[in-house]
Design an enzyme around this catalytic site. Structure first.
Site, PDB file in Angstrom:
ATOM      1  CG  HIS A 168     -74.427  38.809  13.491  1.00 36.96           C
ATOM      2  ND1 HIS A 168     -75.288  39.008  12.630  1.00 36.96           N
ATOM      3  CD2 HIS A 168     -73.256  39.466  13.842  1.00 36.96           C
ATOM      4  CE1 HIS A 168     -74.342  40.778  12.569  1.00 36.96           C
ATOM      5  NE2 HIS A 168     -73.411  41.062  12.810  1.00 36.96           N
ATOM      6  CG  HIS A 207     -71.014  41.578  17.137  1.00 37.88           C
ATOM      7  ND1 HIS A 207     -70.036  40.827  17.081  1.00 37.88           N
ATOM      8  CD2 HIS A 207     -71.981  42.405  16.145  1.00 37.88           C
ATOM      9  CE1 HIS A 207     -70.079  41.500  15.947  1.00 37.88           C
ATOM     10  NE2 HIS A 207     -71.512  41.323  15.510  1.00 37.88           N
ATOM     11  CE1 TYR A 221     -86.311  43.727  19.968  1.00 37.33           C
ATOM     12  CE2 TYR A 221     -85.226  44.350  17.439  1.00 37.33           C
ATOM     13  CZ  TYR A 221     -85.972  44.132  18.585  1.00 37.33           C
ATOM     14  OH  TYR A 221     -87.229  43.734  18.255  1.00 37.33           O
TER      15      TYR A 221
END
Length: 176
Positions: free
Chosen positions: A60, A62, A148
């Site tokens: 996932h 954000h 990342y």
């Protein structure tokens, strides 16, 4: 069927959570980070927006975006990013009958979560949450160790120190 309503505020800043369809044990986003970055770049070139902060985890991500003045269309941007990334991934993922019927890939969850950033304090809380997320999920011990993340740009700009949030008293409030 009830229609899902999304905030449509031109030029606003938004926090997003976007998930892969299969989260358990999936590392696709970090294993294919170059393809994800390419999809983001291509969409930003055609439909500009500012990425204020981002973290990409294995399954996932954000991010906080600010849209251009007069523009509230993050839906198209997300559709294009997801499609651009998916097109570059060889088919073979598990797909539900409804996805097969619609001709959809099974890489991303259909929906994503957005939140309108309402003030500077809200922005700071969400940016901190984004950068803390790899530690929260147990991927690293220190925020600086996750590659990342926009955290490293924040360090370069002097917003954070490299050992930000290493204090055992540090906590982030919020959730996914």
């Amino acid at each position: 069927m009830t229609e899902y309503r999304r905030a449509k505020i031109p030029g606003a800043t938004f926090f997003f959570t976007v998930n892969l369809a299969q989260r358990r044990g999936n590392r696709l986003l970090v294993d294919k980070i170059d393809l994800l970055r390419r999809a983001f770049r291509e969409v930003k070139d055609r439909h500009p927006f500012v990425i204020n902060a981002i973290v990409v985890l294995p399954e996932h991500l954000h991010t906080v975006w600010t849209l251009p003045e007069g523009d509230s269309d993050y839906k198209t941007r997300w559709s294009l990013i997801k499609a651009g990334f998916s097109r570059r991934i060889p088919a073979g993922e598990r797909r539900s009958d409804s996805r097969v019927k619609r001709g959809e890939r099974g890489i991303w969850q259909r929906r994503y979560w957005e939140h309108v950033i309402c003030d500077d304090g809200d922005l700071e809380r969400h940016v901190n949450y984004i950068h803390w997320n790899p530690v929260k999920h147990g991927w690293v011990q220190r925020v600086a160790d996750w590659p990342y993340s926009s955290f490293h740009l924040y360090v370069q700009r002097g917003v954070y120190c490299l050992d930000w949030a290493c204090d055992s008293e540090f906590t982030i409030k919020g959730g996914e």
